[in-house]
Design a protein around this motif. Structure first.
Motif, PDB file in Angstrom:
ATOM      1  N   UNK A 210      -5.934  -4.309  20.736  1.00 45.77           N
ATOM      2  CA  UNK A 210      -6.522  -3.548  19.637  1.00 45.77           C
ATOM      3  C   UNK A 210      -5.466  -2.758  18.869  1.00 45.77           C
ATOM      4  N   UNK A 211      -4.296  -2.557  19.473  1.00 46.97           N
ATOM      5  CA  UNK A 211      -3.223  -1.796  18.810  1.00 46.97           C
ATOM      6  C   UNK A 211      -2.422  -2.651  17.836  1.00 46.97           C
ATOM      7  N   UNK A 212      -2.776  -3.942  17.697  1.00 40.29           N
ATOM      8  CA  UNK A 212      -2.082  -4.846  16.785  1.00 40.29           C
ATOM      9  C   UNK A 212      -3.081  -5.413  15.776  1.00 40.29           C
ATOM     10  N   UNK A 213      -2.674  -5.522  14.520  1.00 44.85           N
ATOM     11  CA  UNK A 213      -3.542  -6.085  13.481  1.00 44.85           C
ATOM     12  C   UNK A 213      -3.296  -7.588  13.359  1.00 44.85           C
ATOM     13  N   UNK A 214      -4.385  -8.331  13.359  1.00 49.26           N
ATOM     14  CA  UNK A 214      -4.349  -9.773  13.102  1.00 49.26           C
ATOM     15  C   UNK A 214      -4.942  -9.990  11.715  1.00 49.26           C
ATOM     16  N   UNK A 215      -4.093 -10.358  10.748  1.00 46.97           N
ATOM     17  CA  UNK A 215      -4.551 -10.438   9.361  1.00 46.97           C
ATOM     18  C   UNK A 215      -5.545 -11.576   9.110  1.00 46.97           C
ATOM     19  N   UNK A 216      -5.753 -12.449  10.093  1.00 51.88           N
ATOM     20  CA  UNK A 216      -6.771 -13.499   9.924  1.00 51.88           C
ATOM     21  C   UNK A 216      -8.179 -12.973  10.191  1.00 51.88           C
ATOM     22  N   UNK A 217      -8.272 -11.738  10.684  1.00 47.53           N
ATOM     23  CA  UNK A 217      -9.567 -11.117  10.964  1.00 47.53           C
ATOM     24  C   UNK A 217     -10.219 -10.645   9.668  1.00 47.53           C
ATOM     25  N   UNK A 218     -11.537 -10.475   9.688  1.00 49.09           N
ATOM     26  CA  UNK A 218     -12.261  -9.978   8.516  1.00 49.09           C
ATOM     27  C   UNK A 218     -11.734  -8.602   8.108  1.00 49.09           C
ATOM     28  N   UNK A 219     -11.722  -8.358   6.816  1.00 51.94           N
ATOM     29  CA  UNK A 219     -11.140  -7.122   6.289  1.00 51.94           C
ATOM     30  C   UNK A 219     -11.902  -5.892   6.760  1.00 51.94           C
ATOM     31  N   UNK A 220     -13.224  -5.994   6.926  1.00 50.74           N
ATOM     32  CA  UNK A 220     -14.003  -4.849   7.404  1.00 50.74           C
ATOM     33  C   UNK A 220     -13.619  -4.505   8.842  1.00 50.74           C
ATOM     34  N   UNK A 221     -13.370  -5.533   9.650  1.00 49.24           N
ATOM     35  CA  UNK A 221     -12.976  -5.308  11.041  1.00 49.24           C
ATOM     36  C   UNK A 221     -11.620  -4.602  11.099  1.00 49.24           C
ATOM     37  N   UNK A 222     -10.688  -5.043  10.272  1.00 58.79           N
ATOM     38  CA  UNK A 222      -9.361  -4.412  10.244  1.00 58.79           C
ATOM     39  C   UNK A 222      -9.456  -2.971   9.750  1.00 58.79           C
ATOM     40  N   UNK A 223     -10.234  -2.739   8.709  1.00 59.03           N
ATOM     41  CA  UNK A 223     -10.404  -1.378   8.186  1.00 59.03           C
ATOM     42  C   UNK A 223     -10.966  -0.455   9.268  1.00 59.03           C
ATOM     43  N   UNK A 224     -11.962  -0.930  10.007  1.00 62.21           N
ATOM     44  CA  UNK A 224     -12.551  -0.102  11.062  1.00 62.21           C
ATOM     45  C   UNK A 224     -11.613   0.057  12.251  1.00 62.21           C
ATOM     46  N   UNK A 225     -10.763  -0.938  12.496  1.00 61.66           N
ATOM     47  CA  UNK A 225      -9.736  -0.820  13.531  1.00 61.66           C
ATOM     48  C   UNK A 225      -8.795   0.341  13.203  1.00 61.66           C
ATOM     49  N   UNK A 226      -8.355   0.407  11.956  1.00 63.23           N
ATOM     50  CA  UNK A 226      -7.470   1.496  11.525  1.00 63.23           C
ATOM     51  C   UNK A 226      -8.204   2.841  11.626  1.00 63.23           C
ATOM     52  N   UNK A 227      -9.461   2.872  11.179  1.00 63.63           N
ATOM     53  CA  UNK A 227     -10.247   4.111  11.241  1.00 63.63           C
ATOM     54  C   UNK A 227     -10.388   4.603  12.676  1.00 63.63           C
ATOM     55  N   UNK A 228     -10.681   3.687  13.615  1.00 65.61           N
ATOM     56  CA  UNK A 228     -10.923   4.079  15.003  1.00 65.61           C
ATOM     57  C   UNK A 228      -9.657   4.634  15.657  1.00 65.61           C
ATOM     58  N   UNK A 229      -8.522   3.968  15.439  1.00 66.74           N
ATOM     59  CA  UNK A 229      -7.288   4.450  16.057  1.00 66.74           C
ATOM     60  C   UNK A 229      -6.826   5.748  15.388  1.00 66.74           C
ATOM     61  N   UNK A 230      -7.028   5.848  14.097  1.00 67.44           N
ATOM     62  CA  UNK A 230      -6.687   7.093  13.393  1.00 67.44           C
ATOM     63  C   UNK A 230      -7.508   8.258  13.959  1.00 67.44           C
ATOM     64  N   UNK A 231      -8.802   8.039  14.157  1.00 65.86           N
ATOM     65  CA  UNK A 231      -9.659   9.086  14.723  1.00 65.86           C
ATOM     66  C   UNK A 231      -9.201   9.457  16.126  1.00 65.86           C
ATOM     67  N   UNK A 232      -8.941   8.449  16.962  1.00 64.25           N
ATOM     68  CA  UNK A 232      -8.571   8.712  18.344  1.00 64.25           C
ATOM     69  C   UNK A 232      -7.251   9.432  18.501  1.00 64.25           C
ATOM     70  N   UNK A 233      -6.381   9.344  17.493  1.00 66.30           N
ATOM     71  CA  UNK A 233      -5.073  10.007  17.545  1.00 66.30           C
ATOM     72  C   UNK A 233      -4.999  11.223  16.633  1.00 66.30           C
ATOM     73  N   UNK A 234      -6.141  11.661  16.115  1.00 65.97           N
ATOM     74  CA  UNK A 234      -6.190  12.786  15.173  1.00 65.97           C
ATOM     75  C   UNK A 234      -5.285  12.554  13.970  1.00 65.97           C
ATOM     76  N   UNK A 235      -5.288  11.312  13.477  1.00 64.53           N
ATOM     77  CA  UNK A 235      -4.540  10.984  12.269  1.00 64.53           C
ATOM     78  C   UNK A 235      -3.069  10.707  12.472  1.00 64.53           C
ATOM     79  N   UNK A 236      -2.599  10.684  13.720  1.00 64.92           N
ATOM     80  CA  UNK A 236      -1.161  10.557  13.977  1.00 64.92           C
ATOM     81  C   UNK A 236      -0.710   9.132  14.241  1.00 64.92           C
ATOM     82  N   UNK A 237      -1.654   8.214  14.428  1.00 65.30           N
ATOM     83  CA  UNK A 237      -1.248   6.871  14.791  1.00 65.30           C
ATOM     84  C   UNK A 237      -2.168   5.842  14.156  1.00 65.30           C
TER      85      UNK A 237
END
Length: 283
Positions: A210-237
């Motif tokens: 989950x810490x790596x982006x696969x650009x073949x994935x749907x754009x909504x999934x990638x956007x939410x992946x970034x949102x989830x990790x950003x939330x979990x790291x308080x915006x630091x990662x």
């Protein structure tokens, strides 16, 4: 009623303590986990968290910081408590601990159970693109987050950029509303409303991929992946991606055209609006 409080932070303890006292109950001890699992090394930053808890301890209050759970039944029984009230504890409490008080234990969980049982329900709600979360207070049983629900409330909105502090403040306000009701029902011996097992989902720790982006994935999934990790790291990662031959840690994305790097995903574009280069030491 004599209660033992279990929580993850000074703020969590203060919230539980104040609600219990206003409801006429007496906290007799605090219990905090210094590791994610019994017997594991103390987690990074735990010393700072414990220091904040100690600084805020009420006069005469014991703070229990176990390294293993084998002694917990005897420790809990020694306080002759009526109930455990838990909010934020990563260990599965043994049945002997649940039997060590007169009534058992109740837990505050930040999802609309039976959805997202487990340690990180909010992160999974963001990952799945949910528009809101809720809070459930339930009896603790041998399996995580599976007991009868005493009180529950939905309606906590998840915006596109979920900022931890305002979200947790809203969650705390919800807990202040729900916990007095749950305590009254616990005292009355209510078993709570049974959970529908067929609707249960589990919100466990994110997989390493989950810490790596696969650009073949749907754009909504990638956007939410970034949102989830950003939330979990308080915006630091954020997750790491390769863009035009460069490795970037992606901190923020947009599904709408914006300033930044446009990247094609499996079903359309996403715009990287905030990122930092990944150094060799971070690879």
């Amino acid at each position: 009623m004599r209660v033992i409080l279990i929580s993850y932070s000074a703020q969590g303890f203060a919230l539980l303590h104040s609600v219990c006292e206003r409801a006429g109950h007496t906290p007799v001890a605090y219990l905090h986990a210094r590791s994610l699992r019994p017997g594991e090394p103390t987690r990074h930053g735990a010393g700072d968290v414990v220091g904040e808890i100690v600084d805020a301890l009420p006069n005469g209050m014991d703070l229990l910081i176990p390294g293993r759970k084998s002694a917990l039944p005897h420790i809990v029984a020694g306080y002759q408590a009526d109930l455990i009230v838990c909010y934020g504890f990563p260990w599965k409490l043994p049945p002997a601990v649940l039997r060590a008080t007169n009534l058992g234990a109740i837990n505050v969980h930040t999802s609309m159970l039976p959805k997202y049982r487990g340690p990180i329900p909010v992160n999974w709600a963001i990952r799945n693109g949910d528009k809101e979360i809720g809070v459930s207070i339930h009896w603790m049983e041998s399996e995580f987050d599976s007991g009868g629900v005493l009180a529950q409330e939905a309606g906590i909105t998840l915006g596109d950029d979920v900022v931890p502090q305002p979200l947790w403040e809203e969650v705390d306000r919800c807990i202040e509303r729900l916990l007095p009701r749950a305590l009254s029902l616990a005292v009355a011996g209510s078993p709570g409303s049974p959970q529908e097992e067929g609707s249960a989902t589990y919100a466990g720790w994110m997989e390493p991929e989950f810490s790596q982006i696969d650009w073949s994935t749907a754009r909504e999934v990638i956007h939410n992946q970034v949102r989830a990790i950003r939330f979990g790291s308080s915006g630091k990662s954020g997750p790491v991606a390769t863009v035009a031959g460069r490795r970037l840690r992606v901190l923020r994305t947009s599904l709408q055209p914006g300033d930044g790097i446009k990247v094609m995903c499996g079903n359309g574009p996403v715009w990287i609006t905030e990122s930092v280069p990944v150094t060799d030491s971070q690879s």
